[in-house]
Design a protein around this motif. Structure first.
Motif, PDB file in Angstrom:
ATOM      1  N   HIS A  36      87.868   6.027  83.132  1.00 53.87           N
ATOM      2  CA  HIS A  36      87.850   6.039  84.589  1.00 53.87           C
ATOM      3  C   HIS A  36      87.737   4.647  85.192  1.00 53.87           C
ATOM      4  O   HIS A  36      87.258   3.707  84.546  1.00 53.87           O
ATOM      5  CB  HIS A  36      86.687   6.908  85.087  1.00 53.87           C
ATOM      6  N   ASP A  37      88.156   4.559  86.424  1.00 55.11           N
ATOM      7  CA  ASP A  37      87.935   3.360  87.229  1.00 55.11           C
ATOM      8  C   ASP A  37      86.433   3.214  87.442  1.00 55.11           C
ATOM      9  O   ASP A  37      85.768   4.176  87.818  1.00 55.11           O
ATOM     10  CB  ASP A  37      88.648   3.536  88.574  1.00 55.11           C
ATOM     11  N   PRO A  38      85.860   2.010  87.229  1.00 54.90           N
ATOM     12  CA  PRO A  38      84.409   1.845  87.404  1.00 54.90           C
ATOM     13  C   PRO A  38      83.923   2.160  88.815  1.00 54.90           C
ATOM     14  O   PRO A  38      82.765   2.555  89.002  1.00 54.90           O
ATOM     15  CB  PRO A  38      84.174   0.370  87.069  1.00 54.90           C
ATOM     16  N   SER A  39      84.783   2.018  89.804  1.00 52.26           N
ATOM     17  CA  SER A  39      84.341   2.184  91.192  1.00 52.26           C
ATOM     18  C   SER A  39      84.741   3.525  91.795  1.00 52.26           C
ATOM     19  O   SER A  39      84.539   3.745  92.994  1.00 52.26           O
ATOM     20  CB  SER A  39      84.915   1.054  92.055  1.00 52.26           C
ATOM     21  N   ARG A  61      77.186 -10.951  90.827  1.00 51.71           N
ATOM     22  CA  ARG A  61      78.111 -10.377  91.808  1.00 51.71           C
ATOM     23  C   ARG A  61      79.566 -10.674  91.465  1.00 51.71           C
ATOM     24  O   ARG A  61      80.365 -11.003  92.353  1.00 51.71           O
ATOM     25  CB  ARG A  61      77.763 -10.895  93.199  1.00 51.71           C
ATOM     26  N   ILE A  62      79.908 -10.549  90.222  1.00 52.32           N
ATOM     27  CA  ILE A  62      81.287 -10.669  89.793  1.00 52.32           C
ATOM     28  C   ILE A  62      81.570  -9.542  88.809  1.00 52.32           C
ATOM     29  O   ILE A  62      80.646  -9.017  88.180  1.00 52.32           O
ATOM     30  CB  ILE A  62      81.578 -12.043  89.139  1.00 52.32           C
ATOM     31  N   PRO A  63      82.824  -9.125  88.682  1.00 51.06           N
ATOM     32  CA  PRO A  63      83.143  -8.003  87.783  1.00 51.06           C
ATOM     33  C   PRO A  63      82.727  -8.305  86.346  1.00 51.06           C
ATOM     34  O   PRO A  63      82.678  -9.463  85.916  1.00 51.06           O
ATOM     35  CB  PRO A  63      84.662  -7.868  87.900  1.00 51.06           C
ATOM     36  N   PHE A  64      82.453  -7.238  85.603  1.00 51.44           N
ATOM     37  CA  PHE A  64      82.049  -7.426  84.210  1.00 51.44           C
ATOM     38  C   PHE A  64      83.134  -8.144  83.404  1.00 51.44           C
ATOM     39  O   PHE A  64      82.827  -8.946  82.525  1.00 51.44           O
ATOM     40  CB  PHE A  64      81.727  -6.082  83.562  1.00 51.44           C
ATOM     41  N   ASP A 114      85.182  -0.626  81.638  1.00 49.30           N
ATOM     42  CA  ASP A 114      84.276  -1.599  81.022  1.00 49.30           C
ATOM     43  C   ASP A 114      83.701  -1.052  79.721  1.00 49.30           C
ATOM     44  O   ASP A 114      83.588  -1.775  78.724  1.00 49.30           O
ATOM     45  CB  ASP A 114      83.144  -1.958  81.992  1.00 49.30           C
ATOM     46  N   GLY A 115      83.318   0.223  79.720  1.00 52.47           N
ATOM     47  CA  GLY A 115      82.808   0.832  78.489  1.00 52.47           C
ATOM     48  C   GLY A 115      83.883   0.925  77.420  1.00 52.47           C
ATOM     49  O   GLY A 115      83.622   0.685  76.233  1.00 52.47           O
TER      50      GLY A 115
END
Length: 237
Positions: A214-217, A36-39, A172-173
């Protein structure tokens, strides 16, 4: 081989197989899609754990294990396609792009569902960064030749997933791809006799197009990535 000569007669390296196994288990179970923490925070945490020569060995193992698992998964998918349709698909680890160009609509991108539970944007990205950061010491603990091949395999799968596998390009990618390119360059620079760049990389280096990141969220584009320019800048330096 230089790496074997280093192990036998160079600077003595003290490796602890038990510590390596414990590190690998800890990294596998504590981090990944379930954490439960960002990549980005996971990458930093895992990178901090994989310090020293034992950490470098574990990082190299993670990269190679992910490449092997992804290849096995794609072979299984190709076999299933042949069983269901009679269509034969060639799974070539040297260049995955023809496979994805031909049958990307029928394939599942393997890096999000590896048997080991290793996640491309968490443990894998961290391991890649560790390998690149300690590239000068690689030949004291492992053979860098198959390792850099596996780095390029994961890069090939990442970029082919974007182009043909319906994988969304998020920050992240993009960070993973950037680390893979940088690490490949660092490992090649540390080798006495580096191998030729693989076909997929040479193909992408001839391009100059930009891709939205893109933004992950959410759906918002927050930047762009130019794979061809980045690869030319770092791999041809």
């Amino acid at each position: 081989m230089r790496w074997l000569r280093q192990l036998l007669g160079g600077e003595r390296v003290q490796l602890d197989a038990g510590r390596q196994e414990a590190l690998l288990r800890d990294v596998q179970h504590r981090y990944g899609a379930h954490a439960r923490i960002p990549f980005s925070a996971q990458v930093e945490a895992v990178g901090g754990m994989l310090n020293g020569d034992d950490g470098l060995v574990v990082a190299a193992r993670i990269v190679s294990q992910v490449a092997d698992e992804a290849h096995a998964d794609l072979q299984a998918q190709a076999h299933d396609v042949h069983r269901r349709t009679g269509r034969r698909l060639l799974v070539n680890r040297r260049n995955y792009r023809p496979l994805w160009a031909e049958a990307g609509h029928a394939l599942r991108w393997p890096l999000f569902a590896l048997p080991s539970g290793l996640h491309p944007y968490a443990q894998v990205a961290a391991a890649v960064a560790v390998v690149g950061g300690q590239a000068a010491r690689l030949d004291r603990v492992t053979d860098p030749n198959p390792l850099v091949t596996h780095v390029f395999e994961v890069l090939d799968l990442t970029t082919a997933g974007w182009e043909y596998g319906r994988v969304r390009i998020d920050t992240d990618g993009a960070a993973l791809a950037d680390r893979l390119i940088s690490t490949a360059a660092q490992v090649l620079a540390a080798m006495d006799d580096p191998p030729r760049l693989p076909p997929a990389v040479r193909e992408l280096m001839r391009r100059n197009n930009t891709l939205d990141v893109h933004d992950p969220s959410g759906p918002r584009a927050v930047g762009v990535i130019n794979l061809g320019a980045t690869m030319r800048e770092r791999l041809l330096a």
